[in-house]
Design a protein around this motif. Structure first.
Motif, PDB file in Angstrom:
ATOM      1  N   TYR A  33       0.800  -1.223   0.000  1.00  0.00           N
ATOM      2  CA  TYR A  33       0.000   0.000   0.000  1.00  0.00           C
ATOM      3  C   TYR A  33       0.839   1.283   0.000  1.00  0.00           C
ATOM      4  N   ALA A  34       2.122   1.185  -0.260  1.00  0.00           N
ATOM      5  CA  ALA A  34       3.015   2.351  -0.176  1.00  0.00           C
ATOM      6  C   ALA A  34       2.546   3.507  -1.039  1.00  0.00           C
ATOM      7  N   PHE A  35       2.020   3.236  -2.210  1.00  0.00           N
ATOM      8  CA  PHE A  35       1.613   4.309  -3.112  1.00  0.00           C
ATOM      9  C   PHE A  35       0.356   5.034  -2.639  1.00  0.00           C
ATOM     10  N   ASP A  36      -0.337   4.499  -1.658  1.00  0.00           N
ATOM     11  CA  ASP A  36      -1.517   5.196  -1.129  1.00  0.00           C
ATOM     12  C   ASP A  36      -1.145   6.583  -0.619  1.00  0.00           C
ATOM     13  N   SER A  37       0.076   6.737  -0.130  1.00  0.00           N
ATOM     14  CA  SER A  37       0.497   8.038   0.399  1.00  0.00           C
ATOM     15  C   SER A  37       0.726   9.063  -0.708  1.00  0.00           C
ATOM     16  N   ALA A  38       0.683   8.634  -1.967  1.00  0.00           N
ATOM     17  CA  ALA A  38       0.865   9.547  -3.097  1.00  0.00           C
ATOM     18  C   ALA A  38      -0.462   9.988  -3.704  1.00  0.00           C
ATOM     19  N   TYR A  54      -2.575  10.567  -8.545  1.00  0.00           N
ATOM     20  CA  TYR A  54      -1.379  10.427  -7.728  1.00  0.00           C
ATOM     21  C   TYR A  54      -0.432  11.587  -8.010  1.00  0.00           C
ATOM     22  N   GLU A  55       0.369  11.947  -7.011  1.00  0.00           N
ATOM     23  CA  GLU A  55       1.391  12.980  -7.201  1.00  0.00           C
ATOM     24  C   GLU A  55       2.688  12.281  -7.610  1.00  0.00           C
ATOM     25  N   ARG A  58       5.783  11.977  -5.226  1.00  0.00           N
ATOM     26  CA  ARG A  58       5.456  11.212  -4.018  1.00  0.00           C
ATOM     27  C   ARG A  58       5.502   9.706  -4.280  1.00  0.00           C
ATOM     28  N   LEU A  59       5.238   9.273  -5.514  1.00  0.00           N
ATOM     29  CA  LEU A  59       5.356   7.848  -5.832  1.00  0.00           C
ATOM     30  C   LEU A  59       6.782   7.360  -5.572  1.00  0.00           C
ATOM     31  N   VAL A  60       7.750   8.130  -6.035  1.00  0.00           N
ATOM     32  CA  VAL A  60       9.155   7.776  -5.818  1.00  0.00           C
ATOM     33  C   VAL A  60       9.489   7.859  -4.329  1.00  0.00           C
ATOM     34  N   GLU A  61       9.056   8.929  -3.677  1.00  0.00           N
ATOM     35  CA  GLU A  61       9.332   9.101  -2.251  1.00  0.00           C
ATOM     36  C   GLU A  61       8.764   7.953  -1.420  1.00  0.00           C
ATOM     37  N   ALA A  62       7.620   7.415  -1.833  1.00  0.00           N
ATOM     38  CA  ALA A  62       7.014   6.303  -1.096  1.00  0.00           C
ATOM     39  C   ALA A  62       7.924   5.083  -1.096  1.00  0.00           C
ATOM     40  N   LEU A  63       8.585   4.829  -2.218  1.00  0.00           N
ATOM     41  CA  LEU A  63       9.520   3.696  -2.271  1.00  0.00           C
ATOM     42  C   LEU A  63      10.794   3.999  -1.495  1.00  0.00           C
ATOM     43  N   VAL A  64      11.276   5.229  -1.582  1.00  0.00           N
ATOM     44  CA  VAL A  64      12.459   5.616  -0.816  1.00  0.00           C
ATOM     45  C   VAL A  64      12.160   5.480   0.684  1.00  0.00           C
ATOM     46  N   ASP A  65      10.947   5.861   1.096  1.00  0.00           N
ATOM     47  CA  ASP A  65      10.549   5.704   2.500  1.00  0.00           C
ATOM     48  C   ASP A  65      10.590   4.242   2.944  1.00  0.00           C
TER      49      ASP A  65
END
Length: 111
Positions: A33-38, A54-55, A58-65
């Motif tokens: 569900y990581a991409f939900d934050s985007a 989606y932003e 933020r998609l990339v940031e979700a994976l980095v997180d």
């Protein structure tokens, strides 16, 4: 890292999403569900069903997180998310510019 919600895909937002875009598809990504934050909302288009928006960054940031290397995250999003078509209800990806009129208004940033 702040969680969007306590349980994946439950709560007011998800109830609202089911009401306004019941057929919208979601990007799950390689980390569940990581991409939900985007997700930034729902987009409407003339003559088409509403889709999830989606932003981009933020998609990339979700994976980095989740511990991904930045370059690997960018590559994965470019190929597997931006490069995927799931039919008419495929989500859209929006790249918000930091000086867009909306963001300047929303956060009341002055020159």
């Amino acid at each position: 890292m702040r969680k969007l919600i306590s349980k994946p895909r439950t709560g007011k937002f998800w109830t609202w999403l089911e009401e306004v875009a019941p057929d919208a598809l979601l990007f799950d990504g390689p980390e569940g569900y990581a991409f939900d934050s985007a997700i930034i909302g729902v987009a409407t288009r003339i003559g088409m069903e509403p889709v999830v928006a989606y932003e981009d960054n933020r998609l990339v940031e979700a994976l980095v997180d989740k511990g991904w290397d930045y370059i690997d995250a960018v590559e994965w999003v470019e190929i597997n998310t931006k490069g995927s078509y799931l039919g008419e209800n495929t989500p859209i990806i929006i790249n918000l510019h930091e000086e867009s009129p909306y963001l300047l208004w929303r956060y009341k940033v002055n020159d």
